[in-house]
Write a protein that holds these residues in place. Structure first.
Motif, PDB file in Angstrom:
ATOM      1  N   UNK A 138       0.837  -1.202   0.000  1.00  0.00           N
ATOM      2  CA  UNK A 138       0.000   0.000   0.000  1.00  0.00           C
ATOM      3  C   UNK A 138       0.869   1.249   0.000  1.00  0.00           C
ATOM      4  N   UNK A 139       1.875   1.249   0.874  1.00  0.00           N
ATOM      5  CA  UNK A 139       2.758   2.415   0.979  1.00  0.00           C
ATOM      6  C   UNK A 139       3.571   2.589  -0.297  1.00  0.00           C
ATOM      7  N   UNK A 140       4.078   1.481  -0.831  1.00  0.00           N
ATOM      8  CA  UNK A 140       4.871   1.552  -2.056  1.00  0.00           C
ATOM      9  C   UNK A 140       4.071   2.105  -3.218  1.00  0.00           C
ATOM     10  N   UNK A 141       2.816   1.681  -3.356  1.00  0.00           N
ATOM     11  CA  UNK A 141       1.959   2.192  -4.423  1.00  0.00           C
ATOM     12  C   UNK A 141       1.641   3.663  -4.196  1.00  0.00           C
ATOM     13  N   UNK A 142       1.472   4.037  -2.912  1.00  0.00           N
ATOM     14  CA  UNK A 142       1.233   5.436  -2.586  1.00  0.00           C
ATOM     15  C   UNK A 142       2.420   6.309  -2.928  1.00  0.00           C
ATOM     16  N   UNK A 143       3.611   5.787  -2.742  1.00  0.00           N
ATOM     17  CA  UNK A 143       4.816   6.539  -3.107  1.00  0.00           C
ATOM     18  C   UNK A 143       4.938   6.678  -4.620  1.00  0.00           C
ATOM     19  N   UNK A 144       4.625   5.608  -5.329  1.00  0.00           N
ATOM     20  CA  UNK A 144       4.745   5.640  -6.796  1.00  0.00           C
ATOM     21  C   UNK A 144       3.750   6.616  -7.431  1.00  0.00           C
ATOM     22  N   UNK A 145       2.598   6.806  -6.765  1.00  0.00           N
ATOM     23  CA  UNK A 145       1.593   7.732  -7.303  1.00  0.00           C
ATOM     24  C   UNK A 145       1.712   9.128  -6.699  1.00  0.00           C
ATOM     25  N   UNK A 146       2.743   9.339  -5.893  1.00  0.00           N
ATOM     26  CA  UNK A 146       2.999  10.665  -5.342  1.00  0.00           C
ATOM     27  C   UNK A 146       2.138  11.051  -4.164  1.00  0.00           C
ATOM     28  N   UNK A 147       1.448  10.093  -3.555  1.00  0.00           N
ATOM     29  CA  UNK A 147       0.571  10.403  -2.421  1.00  0.00           C
ATOM     30  C   UNK A 147       1.289  10.332  -1.075  1.00  0.00           C
ATOM     31  N   UNK A 148       2.372   9.564  -1.025  1.00  0.00           N
ATOM     32  CA  UNK A 148       3.102   9.341   0.221  1.00  0.00           C
ATOM     33  C   UNK A 148       4.536   9.805   0.056  1.00  0.00           C
ATOM     34  N   UNK A 149       5.072  10.417   1.091  1.00  0.00           N
ATOM     35  CA  UNK A 149       6.437  10.940   1.045  1.00  0.00           C
ATOM     36  C   UNK A 149       7.442   9.810   0.787  1.00  0.00           C
ATOM     37  N   UNK A 150       8.581  10.169   0.236  1.00  0.00           N
ATOM     38  CA  UNK A 150       9.627   9.197  -0.059  1.00  0.00           C
ATOM     39  C   UNK A 150      10.882   9.462   0.766  1.00  0.00           C
ATOM     40  N   UNK A 151      10.674  10.025   1.951  1.00  0.00           N
ATOM     41  CA  UNK A 151      11.803  10.290   2.842  1.00  0.00           C
ATOM     42  C   UNK A 151      12.381   8.992   3.411  1.00  0.00           C
ATOM     43  N   UNK A 152      11.595   7.927   3.390  1.00  0.00           N
ATOM     44  CA  UNK A 152      12.037   6.595   3.782  1.00  0.00           C
ATOM     45  C   UNK A 152      11.524   5.597   2.764  1.00  0.00           C
ATOM     46  N   UNK A 153      12.061   4.389   2.801  1.00  0.00           N
ATOM     47  CA  UNK A 153      11.559   3.344   1.920  1.00  0.00           C
ATOM     48  C   UNK A 153      10.182   2.891   2.398  1.00  0.00           C
ATOM     49  N   UNK A 154       9.468   2.159   1.540  1.00  0.00           N
ATOM     50  CA  UNK A 154       8.160   1.629   1.925  1.00  0.00           C
ATOM     51  C   UNK A 154       8.287   0.708   3.129  1.00  0.00           C
TER      52      UNK A 154
END
Length: 204
Positions: A138-154
């Motif tokens: 869920x987090x990884x997909x959120x990062x790929x779509x720009x919804x979740x910060x990428x300051x850390x890995x999923x």
């Protein structure tokens, strides 16, 4: 053909016995807790011998392993469907995930949670289980779509979230379950996610 039918019947009977022992153990553990429930008690109430218990479980700790296996099954069969039907974005999916995490924990009972939430329980940090893999996805997909910060890995963000969620459950245990765990964890995780994980959007 007859041998296959007899074997199938034996397998069904064995599964029924194992499930009865497992359910009996859970019932007793919900009332008395893991440490105060003996294998002899479980066997007697389930209507089997102690030897039969050991045919299916090496120890009471194996019951815990089964609890986590059941939790993973629950997330795969129930929560996955809920995510597909109602999780429109990463934020919504994360709230669904933790709402069901709280519900599953509460449904298992306060005493069980008190026993499970121990430093001796290393199943919490196992990465090869379905539940943590779902959260990472869920987090990884959120990062790929720009919804979740990428300051850390999923993976790191999933650990971050789970540490917070387990903290809420532990606090629930400390307070003897006096507050609604589902309401508390959803409120806590909503504030945490919106304040730390989710990207800020600006309205035109």
């Amino acid at each position: 053909m007859e041998t296959k039918q007899r074997l199938t019947k034996r397998q069904i009977q064995a599964n029924d016995t194992r499930n009865r022992v497992y359910k009996t153990a859970l019932e007793l553990m919900e009332i008395k807790g893991l440490n105060n429930t003996s294998i002899e008690e479980i066997s007697k109430k389930a209507g089997v011998s102690v030897g039969t218990f050991y045919n299916y479980f090496k120890s009471k700790d194996d019951i815990l392993v089964d609890i986590y296996r059941k939790a993973d099954d629950y997330f795969q069969e129930v929560v996955e469907k809920e995510l597909i039907e109602n999780g429109s974005d990463a934020f919504g999916q994360l709230l669904i995930f933790f709402r069901y995490y709280a519900k599953y924990t509460k449904d298992r009972g306060l005493d069980n949670a008190c026993q499970l939430y121990s430093s001796k329980n290393k199943l919490f940090i196992a990465k090869d289980r379905y539940m943590p893999k779902m959260l990472i996805r869920i987090i990884g997909e959120g990062q790929r779509t720009g919804q979740i910060v990428e300051t850390m890995t999923a993976e790191e963000l999933a650990d971050f979230c789970m540490i917070a969620a387990r903290g809420v459950v532990f606090n629930w245990c400390l307070h003897d379950g006096i507050f609604d765990l589902e309401v508390k964890i959803e409120d806590y995780m909503e504030k945490l996610l919106s304040g730390v994980l989710m990207r800020k959007t600006t309205k035109a």
